[in-house]
Design a protein around this motif. Structure first.
Motif, PDB file in Angstrom:
ATOM      1  N   MET A   1      29.147  30.286  -1.574  1.00  0.00           N
ATOM      2  CA  MET A   1      30.718  29.991  -2.053  1.00  0.00           C
ATOM      3  C   MET A   1      30.875  31.153  -2.996  1.00  0.00           C
ATOM      4  SD  MET A   1      32.734  26.706  -3.418  1.00  0.00           S
ATOM      5  CE  MET A   1      31.455  25.671  -3.841  1.00  0.00           C
ATOM      6  N   GLU A   2      31.864  32.012  -2.947  1.00  0.00           N
ATOM      7  CA  GLU A   2      32.033  33.082  -4.018  1.00  0.00           C
ATOM      8  C   GLU A   2      32.433  32.399  -5.225  1.00  0.00           C
ATOM      9  OE1 GLU A   2      34.377  32.589  -1.006  1.00  0.00           O
ATOM     10  OE2 GLU A   2      32.891  33.514   0.067  1.00  0.00           O
ATOM     11  N   ASP A   3      32.540  33.276  -6.027  1.00  0.00           N
ATOM     12  CA  ASP A   3      32.730  32.685  -7.608  1.00  0.00           C
ATOM     13  C   ASP A   3      34.151  32.193  -7.880  1.00  0.00           C
ATOM     14  OD1 ASP A   3      30.205  33.728  -8.412  1.00  0.00           O
ATOM     15  OD2 ASP A   3      30.784  35.154  -9.844  1.00  0.00           O
ATOM     16  N   ILE A  65      27.940  30.934 -13.850  1.00  0.00           N
ATOM     17  CA  ILE A  65      27.404  30.573 -12.589  1.00  0.00           C
ATOM     18  C   ILE A  65      26.170  31.058 -12.320  1.00  0.00           C
ATOM     19  CG2 ILE A  65      27.872  30.571  -9.851  1.00  0.00           C
ATOM     20  CD1 ILE A  65      30.741  31.145 -10.398  1.00  0.00           C
ATOM     21  N   VAL A  66      25.153  30.002 -11.900  1.00  0.00           N
ATOM     22  CA  VAL A  66      23.875  30.367 -11.366  1.00  0.00           C
ATOM     23  C   VAL A  66      23.595  29.635 -10.389  1.00  0.00           C
ATOM     24  CG1 VAL A  66      22.881  30.616 -13.888  1.00  0.00           C
ATOM     25  CG2 VAL A  66      22.716  28.403 -12.656  1.00  0.00           C
ATOM     26  N   ARG A  67      22.895  30.410  -9.179  1.00  0.00           N
ATOM     27  CA  ARG A  67      22.536  30.065  -7.863  1.00  0.00           C
ATOM     28  C   ARG A  67      20.816  30.244  -7.820  1.00  0.00           C
ATOM     29  NH1 ARG A  67      27.169  32.786  -7.851  1.00  0.00           N
ATOM     30  NH2 ARG A  67      28.980  31.941  -6.250  1.00  0.00           N
ATOM     31  N   PRO A  68      20.278  28.938  -8.278  1.00  0.00           N
ATOM     32  CA  PRO A  68      18.866  28.820  -8.487  1.00  0.00           C
ATOM     33  C   PRO A  68      18.205  28.797  -6.989  1.00  0.00           C
ATOM     34  CG  PRO A  68      19.907  26.759  -8.850  1.00  0.00           C
ATOM     35  CD  PRO A  68      20.907  27.631  -8.750  1.00  0.00           C
ATOM     36  N   GLN A  69      19.052  28.537  -5.948  1.00  0.00           N
ATOM     37  CA  GLN A  69      18.475  28.514  -4.536  1.00  0.00           C
ATOM     38  C   GLN A  69      19.396  28.434  -3.657  1.00  0.00           C
ATOM     39  OE1 GLN A  69      15.801  25.111  -4.539  1.00  0.00           O
ATOM     40  NE2 GLN A  69      16.914  24.130  -3.096  1.00  0.00           N
ATOM     41  N   GLU A  70      19.035  28.786  -2.273  1.00  0.00           N
ATOM     42  CA  GLU A  70      20.142  28.619  -1.324  1.00  0.00           C
ATOM     43  C   GLU A  70      20.850  27.377  -1.234  1.00  0.00           C
ATOM     44  OE1 GLU A  70      22.792  30.082   1.832  1.00  0.00           O
ATOM     45  OE2 GLU A  70      21.000  31.328   0.688  1.00  0.00           O
ATOM     46  N   GLY A  71      22.113  27.088  -1.261  1.00  0.00           N
ATOM     47  CA  GLY A  71      22.607  25.864  -1.071  1.00  0.00           C
ATOM     48  C   GLY A  71      22.817  25.161  -2.282  1.00  0.00           C
ATOM     49  N   LEU A  72      22.786  25.681  -3.513  1.00  0.00           N
ATOM     50  CA  LEU A  72      22.830  25.082  -4.708  1.00  0.00           C
ATOM     51  C   LEU A  72      23.536  26.012  -5.804  1.00  0.00           C
ATOM     52  CD1 LEU A  72      21.841  22.439  -6.128  1.00  0.00           C
ATOM     53  CD2 LEU A  72      19.809  23.726  -6.897  1.00  0.00           C
ATOM     54  N   ILE A  73      24.454  25.440  -6.575  1.00  0.00           N
ATOM     55  CA  ILE A  73      25.307  26.262  -7.578  1.00  0.00           C
ATOM     56  C   ILE A  73      25.195  25.404  -8.658  1.00  0.00           C
ATOM     57  CG2 ILE A  73      27.479  27.113  -8.061  1.00  0.00           C
ATOM     58  CD1 ILE A  73      27.874  27.557  -5.110  1.00  0.00           C
ATOM     59  N   VAL A  74      25.041  25.935  -9.752  1.00  0.00           N
ATOM     60  CA  VAL A  74      25.234  25.281 -11.214  1.00  0.00           C
ATOM     61  C   VAL A  74      26.099  26.099 -11.884  1.00  0.00           C
ATOM     62  CG1 VAL A  74      24.012  24.387 -13.092  1.00  0.00           C
ATOM     63  CG2 VAL A  74      22.709  24.486 -10.982  1.00  0.00           C
ATOM     64  N   ILE A  75      27.212  25.624 -12.589  1.00  0.00           N
ATOM     65  CA  ILE A  75      28.124  26.021 -13.357  1.00  0.00           C
ATOM     66  C   ILE A  75      28.229  25.357 -14.605  1.00  0.00           C
ATOM     67  CG2 ILE A  75      29.421  26.901 -11.546  1.00  0.00           C
ATOM     68  CD1 ILE A  75      31.567  24.579 -12.093  1.00  0.00           C
ATOM     69  N   TYR A  96      26.654  21.628  -7.494  1.00  0.00           N
ATOM     70  CA  TYR A  96      27.231  21.586  -6.242  1.00  0.00           C
ATOM     71  C   TYR A  96      25.884  21.934  -5.395  1.00  0.00           C
ATOM     72  CZ  TYR A  96      31.731  22.809  -8.249  1.00  0.00           C
ATOM     73  OH  TYR A  96      32.628  23.055  -9.091  1.00  0.00           O
ATOM     74  N   ARG A  97      25.821  20.949  -4.248  1.00  0.00           N
ATOM     75  CA  ARG A  97      25.010  21.280  -2.959  1.00  0.00           C
ATOM     76  C   ARG A  97      26.131  21.389  -1.769  1.00  0.00           C
ATOM     77  NH1 ARG A  97      21.961  16.284  -0.423  1.00  0.00           N
ATOM     78  NH2 ARG A  97      23.588  14.632  -0.558  1.00  0.00           N
ATOM     79  N   ARG A  98      25.152  22.458  -0.908  1.00  0.00           N
ATOM     80  CA  ARG A  98      25.991  22.495   0.221  1.00  0.00           C
ATOM     81  C   ARG A  98      25.284  21.646   1.339  1.00  0.00           C
ATOM     82  NH1 ARG A  98      25.111  28.122   1.995  1.00  0.00           N
ATOM     83  NH2 ARG A  98      22.990  27.564   2.875  1.00  0.00           N
ATOM     84  N   LYS A 105      29.508  19.426  -2.057  1.00  0.00           N
ATOM     85  CA  LYS A 105      29.683  18.373  -2.717  1.00  0.00           C
ATOM     86  C   LYS A 105      29.205  18.430  -4.189  1.00  0.00           C
ATOM     87  CE  LYS A 105      31.198  15.423   0.696  1.00  0.00           C
ATOM     88  NZ  LYS A 105      31.838  14.456   0.698  1.00  0.00           N
ATOM     89  N   VAL A 106      29.541  17.751  -5.055  1.00  0.00           N
ATOM     90  CA  VAL A 106      29.426  17.671  -6.390  1.00  0.00           C
ATOM     91  C   VAL A 106      28.308  16.690  -6.588  1.00  0.00           C
ATOM     92  CG1 VAL A 106      29.927  17.119  -8.812  1.00  0.00           C
ATOM     93  CG2 VAL A 106      31.579  18.459  -7.412  1.00  0.00           C
ATOM     94  N   VAL A 107      27.050  16.931  -7.000  1.00  0.00           N
ATOM     95  CA  VAL A 107      26.164  16.153  -7.231  1.00  0.00           C
ATOM     96  C   VAL A 107      25.633  15.649  -8.692  1.00  0.00           C
ATOM     97  CG1 VAL A 107      24.601  16.596  -5.168  1.00  0.00           C
ATOM     98  CG2 VAL A 107      24.441  17.746  -7.229  1.00  0.00           C
ATOM     99  N   GLN A 108      26.358  16.439  -9.641  1.00  0.00           N
ATOM    100  CA  GLN A 108      26.199  16.335 -11.033  1.00  0.00           C
ATOM    101  C   GLN A 108      27.391  16.695 -11.743  1.00  0.00           C
ATOM    102  OE1 GLN A 108      25.408  18.970 -13.369  1.00  0.00           O
ATOM    103  NE2 GLN A 108      25.517  17.734 -14.920  1.00  0.00           N
ATOM    104  N   HIS A 109      27.713  15.955 -12.750  1.00  0.00           N
ATOM    105  CA  HIS A 109      28.660  16.502 -13.756  1.00  0.00           C
ATOM    106  C   HIS A 109      28.643  16.016 -15.097  1.00  0.00           C
ATOM    107  CE1 HIS A 109      32.495  18.148 -14.917  1.00  0.00           C
ATOM    108  NE2 HIS A 109      32.803  16.807 -15.651  1.00  0.00           N
ATOM    109  N   GLN A 110      28.771  16.579 -16.139  1.00  0.00           N
ATOM    110  CA  GLN A 110      28.608  16.301 -17.395  1.00  0.00           C
ATOM    111  C   GLN A 110      29.963  16.707 -18.416  1.00  0.00           C
ATOM    112  OE1 GLN A 110      27.570  18.955 -19.619  1.00  0.00           O
ATOM    113  NE2 GLN A 110      27.873  17.749 -21.309  1.00  0.00           N
TER     114      GLN A 110
END
Length: 124
Positions: A1-3, A65-75, A96-98, A105-110
């Motif tokens: 997913m683009e920024d 935004i960081v993308r620590p691995q394919e299918g995972l985005i942390v903002i 988010y996880r793909r 989908k969002v898997v974590q929010h704080q």
């Protein structure tokens, strides 16, 4: 997913309706919010947040935004949200996880609102 799409998606979680929120949050989500019960997981997280009134306007600042691995985005970002005369300010993170192509989908929010008083260097 683009920024740009990441930020549009995150903004929609603050302004969208309950149906949109339920579609966007993973069934195994974990959340930390600044009001009791503070830590929410799974369906309790979806239920609690989907029942809160949506914000009319949000401003996201200092977004990272960081993308620590394919299918995972942390903002991480700052938020200022308003509705009528009400204003909310916090620093937030979301993960988010793909699930499949173009389905995230969002898997974590704080959320961390600013401290009401700054700590003094001498501890007092």
């Amino acid at each position: 997913m683009e920024d740009d799409r990441v930020w549009a998606f995150e903004e929609s979680l603050w302004t969208g309706d309950a149906a949109h929120y339920r579609e966007s949050i993973d069934e195994s989500a974990l959340m930390v919010v600044p009001q009791p019960p503070y830590v929410l997981e799974s369906q309790a997280a979806v239920d609690a947040v989907s029942q809160t009134p949506r914000w009319e306007r949000v401003t996201i600042s200092d977004g990272r935004i960081v993308r620590p691995q394919e299918g995972l985005i942390v903002i991480a970002y700052g938020i200022e949200a308003t509705k009528g005369d009400e204003r909310y300010v916090a620093h937030c993170t979301s993960t988010y996880r793909r699930l499949e192509h173009e389905v995230w989908k969002v898997v974590q929010h704080q959320q961390t609102p600013p401290l009401t008083a700054e700590m003094r260097a001498d501890g007092g």
